[in-house]
Design a protein around this motif. Structure first.
Motif: not given
Length: 131
Positions: A103-105, A111-112, A120-123
């Protein structure tokens, strides 16, 4: 169908070898608890004693697992409520929502993904952990 309606006979999917319905308590004691012992989840009872009486080890635990897995997979709460036979989806939310490890992931990825543009890549936290 109704208490004062006509009698209806249905074939059972599971029955005792001599005929008749398999009762939940019999299945829980003779099959489910033995499987938990073999899996090392609960200890084998001493000679002449019964298995541990714990709700988290009973068949009801499967119902919670089923509900939690479907919710974690994104199933609609109204549909799940219907599957479980509840008249009130709010009851289903209060009783059967257990946070699953993913769930957290999943929340972070959602949101990411909102701020990521095409290509784009995630920060986010996952990027730092991957390095």
């Amino acid at each position: 169908m109704k208490p004062d309606g006509p009698l209806v006979t249905k074939r059972l999917y599971f029955s005792l070898t001599g005929g008749g319905a398999v009762r939940r308590t019999d299945f829980n004691t003779r099959v489910w608890k033995l499987a938990l012992v073999q899996a090392g989840v609960i200890p084998e009872p001493k000679e002449g004693e019964r298995h541990q009486a714990a709700r988290e080890h009973g068949m009801h635990a499967l119902r919670h697992f089923y509900a939690s897995v479907l919710l974690d997979a994104g199933e609609n709460i109204k549909a799940l409520s219907s599957y479980l036979g509840h008249g009130d989806p709010g009851f289903t939310l209060r009783v059967y929502t257990h946070l699953m490890p993913s769930s957290d992931g999943r929340a972070r990825r959602a949101v990411d993904g909102l701020y990521e543009g095409p290509g784009s890549t995630s920060d986010g936290p996952g990027t730092a952990q991957a390095e």
